[in-house]
Scaffold this motif. Structure first.
Motif, PDB file in Angstrom:
ATOM      1  N   VAL A 178       0.841  -1.201   0.000  1.00  0.00           N
ATOM      2  CA  VAL A 178       0.000   0.000   0.000  1.00  0.00           C
ATOM      3  C   VAL A 178       0.876   1.251   0.000  1.00  0.00           C
ATOM      4  N   TYR A 179       1.892   1.274   0.854  1.00  0.00           N
ATOM      5  CA  TYR A 179       2.778   2.446   0.888  1.00  0.00           C
ATOM      6  C   TYR A 179       3.462   2.657  -0.457  1.00  0.00           C
ATOM      7  N   LEU A 180       4.036   1.594  -1.000  1.00  0.00           N
ATOM      8  CA  LEU A 180       4.750   1.717  -2.269  1.00  0.00           C
ATOM      9  C   LEU A 180       3.822   2.154  -3.392  1.00  0.00           C
TER      10      LEU A 180
ATOM     11  N   GLU B 291       2.978   5.888  -2.998  1.00  0.00           N
ATOM     12  CA  GLU B 291       4.057   6.773  -3.423  1.00  0.00           C
ATOM     13  C   GLU B 291       4.212   6.774  -4.945  1.00  0.00           C
ATOM     14  N   ILE B 292       4.090   5.604  -5.551  1.00  0.00           N
ATOM     15  CA  ILE B 292       4.195   5.524  -7.012  1.00  0.00           C
ATOM     16  C   ILE B 292       3.107   6.368  -7.669  1.00  0.00           C
ATOM     17  N   GLN B 293       1.886   6.258  -7.152  1.00  0.00           N
ATOM     18  CA  GLN B 293       0.800   7.042  -7.732  1.00  0.00           C
ATOM     19  C   GLN B 293       0.992   8.537  -7.472  1.00  0.00           C
ATOM     20  N   GLY B 294       1.562   8.864  -6.319  1.00  0.00           N
ATOM     21  CA  GLY B 294       1.862  10.260  -6.054  1.00  0.00           C
ATOM     22  C   GLY B 294       2.883  10.813  -7.037  1.00  0.00           C
ATOM     23  N   GLN B 295       3.916  10.034  -7.336  1.00  0.00           N
ATOM     24  CA  GLN B 295       4.919  10.460  -8.315  1.00  0.00           C
ATOM     25  C   GLN B 295       4.300  10.669  -9.686  1.00  0.00           C
ATOM     26  N   ARG B 296       3.457   9.741 -10.101  1.00  0.00           N
ATOM     27  CA  ARG B 296       2.843   9.827 -11.424  1.00  0.00           C
ATOM     28  C   ARG B 296       1.926  11.041 -11.539  1.00  0.00           C
TER      29      ARG B 296
ATOM     30  N   SER C  41       6.504  11.559   3.223  1.00  0.00           N
ATOM     31  CA  SER C  41       6.706  10.113   3.107  1.00  0.00           C
ATOM     32  C   SER C  41       6.672   9.405   4.454  1.00  0.00           C
ATOM     33  N   GLU C  42       7.215  10.032   5.474  1.00  0.00           N
ATOM     34  CA  GLU C  42       7.216   9.407   6.794  1.00  0.00           C
ATOM     35  C   GLU C  42       5.795   9.263   7.329  1.00  0.00           C
ATOM     36  N   LEU C  43       4.995  10.312   7.204  1.00  0.00           N
ATOM     37  CA  LEU C  43       3.605  10.245   7.667  1.00  0.00           C
ATOM     38  C   LEU C  43       2.798   9.250   6.842  1.00  0.00           C
ATOM     39  N   LEU C  44       3.041   9.224   5.544  1.00  0.00           N
ATOM     40  CA  LEU C  44       2.327   8.286   4.678  1.00  0.00           C
ATOM     41  C   LEU C  44       2.702   6.847   5.025  1.00  0.00           C
ATOM     42  N   TYR C  45       3.969   6.607   5.288  1.00  0.00           N
ATOM     43  CA  TYR C  45       4.424   5.259   5.650  1.00  0.00           C
ATOM     44  C   TYR C  45       3.808   4.813   6.972  1.00  0.00           C
ATOM     45  N   ILE C  46       3.817   5.683   7.967  1.00  0.00           N
ATOM     46  CA  ILE C  46       3.217   5.336   9.256  1.00  0.00           C
ATOM     47  C   ILE C  46       1.720   5.096   9.101  1.00  0.00           C
ATOM     48  N   SER C  47       1.071   5.890   8.268  1.00  0.00           N
ATOM     49  CA  SER C  47      -0.356   5.674   7.998  1.00  0.00           C
ATOM     50  C   SER C  47      -0.585   4.302   7.386  1.00  0.00           C
ATOM     51  N   ALA C  48       0.270   3.917   6.452  1.00  0.00           N
ATOM     52  CA  ALA C  48       0.132   2.607   5.817  1.00  0.00           C
ATOM     53  C   ALA C  48       0.356   1.481   6.832  1.00  0.00           C
ATOM     54  N   LEU C  49       1.334   1.651   7.707  1.00  0.00           N
ATOM     55  CA  LEU C  49       1.624   0.615   8.696  1.00  0.00           C
ATOM     56  C   LEU C  49       0.478   0.421   9.680  1.00  0.00           C
ATOM     57  N   PHE C  50      -0.199   1.493  10.039  1.00  0.00           N
ATOM     58  CA  PHE C  50      -1.269   1.434  11.033  1.00  0.00           C
ATOM     59  C   PHE C  50      -2.648   1.220  10.413  1.00  0.00           C
ATOM     60  N   HIS C  51      -2.782   1.308   9.089  1.00  0.00           N
ATOM     61  CA  HIS C  51      -4.131   1.423   8.524  1.00  0.00           C
ATOM     62  C   HIS C  51      -5.010   0.199   8.790  1.00  0.00           C
ATOM     63  N   ASP C  52      -4.415  -0.977   8.967  1.00  0.00           N
ATOM     64  CA  ASP C  52      -5.203  -2.175   9.274  1.00  0.00           C
ATOM     65  C   ASP C  52      -4.932  -2.734  10.665  1.00  0.00           C
ATOM     66  N   LEU C  53      -4.175  -2.023  11.483  1.00  0.00           N
ATOM     67  CA  LEU C  53      -3.895  -2.536  12.827  1.00  0.00           C
ATOM     68  C   LEU C  53      -5.142  -2.572  13.700  1.00  0.00           C
ATOM     69  N   GLY C  54      -6.174  -1.834  13.319  1.00  0.00           N
ATOM     70  CA  GLY C  54      -7.437  -1.913  14.043  1.00  0.00           C
ATOM     71  C   GLY C  54      -8.122  -3.259  13.903  1.00  0.00           C
ATOM     72  N   LEU C  55      -7.633  -4.093  13.001  1.00  0.00           N
ATOM     73  CA  LEU C  55      -8.166  -5.451  12.853  1.00  0.00           C
ATOM     74  C   LEU C  55      -7.568  -6.417  13.871  1.00  0.00           C
ATOM     75  N   THR C  56      -6.487  -6.026  14.519  1.00  0.00           N
ATOM     76  CA  THR C  56      -5.768  -6.940  15.401  1.00  0.00           C
ATOM     77  C   THR C  56      -6.338  -6.916  16.819  1.00  0.00           C
ATOM     78  N   LYS C  57      -6.135  -7.996  17.549  1.00  0.00           N
ATOM     79  CA  LYS C  57      -6.628  -8.076  18.925  1.00  0.00           C
ATOM     80  C   LYS C  57      -6.048  -6.980  19.801  1.00  0.00           C
TER      81      LYS C  57
END
Length: 212
Positions: A38-40, A43-48, A55-71
């Protein structure tokens, strides 16, 4: 993990690495690979598009975006997107990130499944939504070259992602299917929970307690 994949540098600041550690600890291989794709793709679509995000905020957003699914991060009564956004906010507050950046990350995560809105917001919000759409539903798949796809998937394989992601979604909110009312995850409940039928908005209006 390669530092640069398909021309995209994966952030490796202290806060980025700590966020990645949380995904490794509480997530799964499925979510690890998905979140990085998702992060990659974001970023690719942003470049295009000539759209520049933090990038740091976007990466952290990608890392956390599905963590709400975890116990670890799932609440008993909130949408999983909100759970992930709240977890990211707490994480960023502990790292003394400024309030404006925290709001961006919160919105990006909370709105990543909200059709018709996220793409009109700030770059971090819009690009996370775009990255999710590309990885999950193949939206704008044709915009990627075959070489780009191969490089991303070599680093973060799909491994039958289409067959695994819907049950993974359900696992994250099967204890609170009512939180999917009015959003696209209601489709997951109707597909995978025998006999489940999502509430109908029109029925809610017509059977409200108001006397007319």
């Amino acid at each position: 993990m390669s530092k640069t994949i398909a021309g995209i540098i994966i952030p490796d600041s202290k806060i980025a690495l700590e966020a990645a550690d949380l995904l490794r600890e509480y997530g799964s291989e499925l979510l690890w690979n998905h979140s990085h794709r998702v992060y990659l793709f974001a970023e690719i679509q942003g470049q295009r598009a000539g759209t520049k995000a933090d990038s740091e905020l976007l990466y952290i957003s990608a890392l956390f975006h599905d963590l709400g699914l975890t116990k670890k991060y799932s609440s008993p009564d909130k949408r999983f997107e909100v759970d992930g956004a709240n977890a990211a906010r707490q994480f960023l507050q502990l790292h003394q990130v400024d309030d404006a950046s925290i709001r961006l990350v919160w919105d990006a995560i909370a709105l990543h499944t909200t059709l018709g809105i996220a793409e009109h917001k700030e770059p971090e919000v819009a690009l996370l939504y775009a990255g999710v759409g590309l990885d999950v539903m193949g939206v704008r798949y044709e915009d990627l070259t075959e070489a780009m796809r191969e490089e991303v998937l070599a680093a973060f394989p799909r491994n039958q992602f289409k067959q695994k992601i819907l049950p993974a979604f359900l696992e994250g909110f099967k204890h609170k299917p009512e939180t999917t009312f009015g959003n696209i995850k209601a489709d997951v409940c109707e597909l995978l929970i025998p006999g489940y039928q999502s509430p109908n908005f029109c029925e809610c209006v017509l059977h409200s307690p108001w006397k007319e």
